[in-house]
Design an enzyme around this catalytic site. Structure first.
Site, PDB file in Angstrom:
ATOM      1  N   CYS A   1      42.055 -25.513  47.519  1.00  0.00           N
ATOM      2  CA  CYS A   1      42.838 -24.469  48.196  1.00  0.00           C
ATOM      3  C   CYS A   1      44.318 -24.869  48.303  1.00  0.00           C
ATOM      4  O   CYS A   1      44.665 -25.756  49.081  1.00  0.00           O
ATOM      5  CB  CYS A   1      42.225 -24.233  49.579  1.00  0.00           C
TER       6      CYS A   1
ATOM      7  N   CYS B   1      45.884 -24.377  51.732  1.00  0.00           N
ATOM      8  CA  CYS B   1      45.419 -25.408  52.670  1.00  0.00           C
ATOM      9  C   CYS B   1      46.296 -26.646  52.557  1.00  0.00           C
ATOM     10  O   CYS B   1      46.707 -27.225  53.558  1.00  0.00           O
ATOM     11  CB  CYS B   1      43.962 -25.788  52.378  1.00  0.00           C
TER      12      CYS B   1
END
Length: 106
Positions: free
Chosen positions: A30, A33
């Site tokens: 991600c 993230c």
């Protein structure tokens, strides 16, 4: 305060040993993230949050912790007070996460 890496093995223990907890659920793939990690670390060092434990949980390798917060997107944030889920938000904006943390003080 350092951001604590938690897994299914120690998630409940960390929740129960801290009154106020904010969890960032992430995955290695991600991008958002990874981009949020420095902001999360900076928030963990913020004096107004000195009594809040900041946790990083890999959503892919900790399915039980993920279920406790009902993770739908990544990054995903959840706040727990006295071991109980208070609220969640799926966001990449620091302001949204700060607003979420402030709910621990309500």
């Amino acid at each position: 305060m350092a951001v604590i890496q938690a897994t299914d093995n120690d998630f409940n223990e960390v929740l129960n040993s801290n009154e106020k907890v904010v969890v960032k659920y992430y995955a290695d793939w991600c991008g958002n993230c990874r981009l949020f990690s420095p902001k999360f670390k900076r928030m963990s060092d913020d004096e107004q949050f000195t009594n809040v434990a900041f946790l990083d949980v890999n959503a892919e390798t900790s399915p039980e912790a993920r279920k406790m917060a009902g993770v739908t997107n990544l990054p995903f944030f959840a706040v727990f007070k006295n071991g109980q889920l208070v609220d969640t938000v799926a966001a990449s904006k620091e302001e949204a996460v700060r607003d979420l943390i402030h709910k621990l003080y309500a």
